[in-house]
Design an enzyme around this catalytic site. Structure first.
Site, PDB file in Angstrom:
ATOM      1  N   ASP A 185       0.109   8.164  -2.310  1.00 11.48           N
ATOM      2  CA  ASP A 185      -0.209   6.769  -2.565  1.00 11.48           C
ATOM      3  C   ASP A 185       0.934   5.972  -1.978  1.00 11.48           C
ATOM      4  O   ASP A 185       2.104   6.225  -2.291  1.00 11.48           O
ATOM      5  CB  ASP A 185      -0.373   6.459  -4.056  1.00 11.48           C
ATOM      6  CG  ASP A 185      -1.060   5.107  -4.239  1.00 11.48           C
ATOM      7  OD1 ASP A 185      -2.184   4.938  -3.744  1.00 11.48           O
ATOM      8  OD2 ASP A 185      -0.457   4.199  -4.845  1.00 11.48           O
ATOM      9  N   GLY A 244      -2.885   0.941   9.175  1.00 10.63           N
ATOM     10  CA  GLY A 244      -2.515   0.039   8.088  1.00 10.63           C
ATOM     11  C   GLY A 244      -1.633  -1.100   8.563  1.00 10.63           C
ATOM     12  O   GLY A 244      -1.931  -1.776   9.555  1.00 10.63           O
TER      13      GLY A 244
END
Length: 199
Positions: free
Chosen positions: A75, A159
Site C-alpha cells: 500500500d 501513478g
C-alpha cells in the site's frame, strides 16, 4: 511457524495494478513465482484502514485467505506537505475508478496552488505486508522524500511518478530509467527491510 520465504515458492501479489505487480516482481529478483490477484480474479477488498501498513496488511490477509497461498501486498501513496499529508492513503482514490492519474495530478496541482504555499515538499510511502494463509504476517514501511514538479514530466513509471523528484536528483520518477527509480524508491526501501526479516 518460522517466518521464512522459500525461493521458488509461488506468491500471490495482492494487486490489480499491472504497474505495481511489475515492480513487485522486479524487487523479488526472480526468487519467487508471482501470480497477481488480478490474474486469479480475486476481488479487491475495501481499504478501510487509516494507515499504509494497515491497508497493506488488510490486502495481504485477504489474498492469502482467498488463494490459500502466501501473499504479498503493497500500500503506497504520495503525501504532500502543503496539503497536510494528502492525498496519502487516498492517493489511488484521487484518480477515480478508472485510475486516471493525469486527472489526479492536475487535481493535486490545483489544490497545492490554492493553498498559496511555496512548499513543494512531498514523500512517497510504501508499506509491504507478507501474510500466510493462517494469518501470520510481517509488515514493513519505506519512504523517499522529494519535491513536486509541475507540469508532469516523463512517461515512465505509473501513478504520480511524473510529478515527483526524489531528493538529490533532477529527474522525476516518470523520467527515470526503471532501474534507476528502483534503486531509490520507497518500495525498494521497504523491500530491503522485508528481505532482512524474511530471506
Amino acid at each position: 511457524m518460522a517466518l521464512i520465504l522459500t525461493p521458488g515458492e509461488t506468491l500471490v501479489a495482492a494487486t490489480h495494478n499491472p504497474g505495481k505487480a511489475r515492480e513487485l516482481v522486479a524487487l523479488l529478483d526472480g526468487r519467487f513465482a508471482i501470480l497477481s490477484a488480478g490474474e486469479l480474479n480475486l476481488p479487491e477488498p475495501d481499504e478501510t484502514e487509516q494507515t499504509f501498513t494497515g491497508n497493506a496488511l488488510l490486502k495481504a490477509r485477504h489474498a492469502a485467505l482467498a488463494s490459500g497461498r502466501v501473499a504479498i501486498a503493497d500500500d503506497s501513496g504520495l503525501s504532500v506537505a502543503a496539503l497536510d499529508g494528502a492525498p496519502g492513503i487516498f492517493s489511488a482514490r484521487w484518480a477515480g475508478p478508472t485510475r486516471d492519474f493525469a486527472m489526479a495530478m492536475a487535481k493535486l496541482e490545483e489544490r497545492v496552488l490554492e493553498t498559496g504555499s511555496d512548499d513543494r515538499g512531498a514523500w512517497f510511502t510504501s508499506a509491504l505486508a507478507v501474510c500466510w494463509p493462517d494469518g501470520t504476517a510481517v509488515v514493513v514501511e519505506g519512504r523517499v522524500d522529494g519535491t513536486l514538479a509541475f507540469p508532469p514530466r516523463g512517461d515512465r513509471g505509473f501513478g504520480y511518478d511524473p510529478i515527483f523528484i526524489p531528493d538529490g536528483e533532477t529527474l522525476t520518477f516518470g523520467e527515470m530509467d526503471p532501474a534507476a527509480k528502483d534503486a531509490l524508491s520507497h518500495r525498494t526501501r521497504a523491500f530491503e527491510k522485508l528481505k532482512a526479516a524474511l530471506f
